[in-house]
Scaffold this motif. Structure first.
Motif, PDB file in Angstrom:
ATOM      1  N   VAL A  93      29.688  -8.896  25.794  1.00 53.21           N
ATOM      2  CA  VAL A  93      30.298  -8.115  24.713  1.00 53.21           C
ATOM      3  C   VAL A  93      31.703  -8.593  24.377  1.00 53.21           C
ATOM      4  N   ILE A 129      23.344  -1.954  22.647  1.00 54.06           N
ATOM      5  CA  ILE A 129      23.645  -3.272  23.247  1.00 54.06           C
ATOM      6  C   ILE A 129      22.693  -3.480  24.428  1.00 54.06           C
ATOM      7  N   GLN A 159      31.080 -14.348  19.701  1.00 54.46           N
ATOM      8  CA  GLN A 159      30.663 -12.989  19.444  1.00 54.46           C
ATOM      9  C   GLN A 159      30.089 -12.957  18.042  1.00 54.46           C
ATOM     10  N   ALA A 190      30.792   1.104  22.260  1.00 55.89           N
ATOM     11  CA  ALA A 190      29.739   0.325  21.603  1.00 55.89           C
ATOM     12  C   ALA A 190      29.574   0.825  20.176  1.00 55.89           C
ATOM     13  N   MET A 218      30.425  -5.907  18.538  1.00 52.69           N
ATOM     14  CA  MET A 218      29.582  -4.924  19.217  1.00 52.69           C
ATOM     15  C   MET A 218      30.381  -3.759  19.766  1.00 52.69           C
TER      16      MET A 218
END
Ligand code: SAM
Length: 384
Positions: free
Chosen positions: A74, A68, A45, A64, A49
């Protein structure tokens, strides 16, 4: 916070086997803080996010933090606790106690903060945990053996933590065996009957992943579907959610009766297709539907189903499967170009929802990429 400081917060009745409402509340106060997760639990990652925030009607949820794009992974999490599924529930409880006793303090705290659905408990859970406590000595965070009231408190907490484990654990494979694990951030994702994300155990990277199925706006909540039944109508979905997760769904599809028509249509189309695939031996006569007569009709219905799913925002693995069906039917109808077009659509959905690691789906061309490669090979041999 050490384990002793949680102790006064549990008020579980010990004798009568009932689970009072507050036994399912998190052990620490404010859920929006202290969601500890060691950095080694999340990999791949590049940026954060998503984050956990409070919602109005669903406890906390995952949101979020910025835009995104569709298909983004995610979450890619390692379990905070995991184990192979034994045959018997009492054995599961027993193994859980042993695992819990070996878990680091920060993982225990993380686990303790997660949601516990009181409906997950079974009659054998309490005796199984009591038996484990009778057979094992338990120490506190400082290595002091727990006795008397403290030991009793610890047992009560373990029971709730087992409830957390059952509420939040998801299917994984461990050394080729079926197991389950609890994932910190994944456990905070709420359900929607129109999900914008898809979850699953990624065998290749040995991580639990979540991908968004469409572009996500900043501050939008990430939703998965807890139900595999994406075509089902509201009443059936509500029944399943109530029975298995104990909540009344507050998602946008359940709040908007106008969306039901699409579901009804989808389930009819799906029924027709399934009947056709099974040789029309179970045609649902109640609906007075004529069974599909040939591949051309089946392709038409599969195509309608895929279009409806897209228009209803249901970008799920069922959609990839439906495109795959269209592709197979087109091939049987001798339209290789159309078969390739549908196969490309299926692959696009699969990539979006799973990612590129689909080597384990190579067998029998199960993965969309291998099906497409097969069709492209056919095309090349036709052109040669
Ligand atoms: C795995 S937890 C999800 C995270 C949870 N909201 C929390 O606060 O930790 C599942 C629980 O979230 C709530 N929930 C999830 N989706 C919901 C929905 N669509 N409508 C209402 N409640 C929901 C229910 O209480 C459910 O039992």
């Amino acid at each position: 916070m050490d384990s002793a400081s949680h102790m006064e917060q549990l008020h579980m009745k010990d004798q009568d086997g009932s689970f009072p409402a507050d036994s399912t509340s998190p052990e620490s106060g404010d859920e929006s803080i202290a969601l500890s997760q060691s950095s080694s639990d999340i990999i791949e990652q590049p940026e954060v996010m998503v984050e956990v925030r409070k919602t109005d009607t669903m406890g906390v949820g995952l949101f979020a933090t910025g835009k995104i794009p569709r298909g983004t992974r995610v979450l890619s999490e390692k379990a905070i606790i995991q184990m192979i599924d034994p045959v018997y529930r009492s054995e599961l409880a027993n193994r859980f106690c042993t695992k819990l006793a070996r878990l680091s303090q920060d993982r225990i705290e993380t686990l303790s903060q997660l949601h516990c659905n009181p409906q997950v408990f079974k009659g054998e859970d309490r005796p199984a945990i009591a038996k484990w406590y009778n057979e094992n000595s338990v120490t506190d965070a400082h290595g002091q053996e727990l006795k008397g009231k403290k030991r009793q408190e610890s047992r009560k907490k373990t029971l709730r933590r087992f409830g957390v484990f059952i509420t939040n654990s998801s299917g994984i494979t461990l050394d080729g065996q079926v197991g389950r694990g609890v994932f910190t951030l994944f456990s905070r994702i709420n359900h929607s009957c129109v999900p914008n994300a898809r979850y699953g155990w990624n065998e290749a990277i040995q991580r639990f992943t979540v991908h968004v199925s469409r572009d996500i706006e900043p501050d939008e909540q990430i939703f998965i579907s807890y139900l595999p039944l994406t075509y089902e109508g509201r009443a059936k979905r509500a029944e399943q959610l109530e029975a298995n997760w104990g909540f009344e769904c507050a998602c946008e599809a359940c709040r908007d009766p106008a969306r039901e028509m699409g579901r009804v249509k989808m389930s009819i189309l799906q029924l027709l297709l399934t009947s056709y695939e099974q040789g029309n031996t179970h045609v649902p006569r109640i609906m007075e539907l004529d069974p599909l007569k040939n591949r051309g009709e089946a392709l038409d219905i599969a195509n309608q189903l895929a279009k409806l799913m897209v228009s209803e925002g249901l970008v799920t693995m069922e959609l990839a499967k439906t495109y795959r069906t269209c592709s197979q039917l087109s091939l049987w109808l001798d339209d290789l170009d159309e078969a390739i077009e549908y196969a490309e659509k299926a692959l696009d959905i699969e990539r979006c929802l799973i990612g590129p690691e689909t080597e384990h789906l190579r067998e029998d061309d199960l993965g969309c990429q291998y099906w497409l490669e097969k069709l492209q090979g056919l095309k090349r041999s036709q052109e040669a």
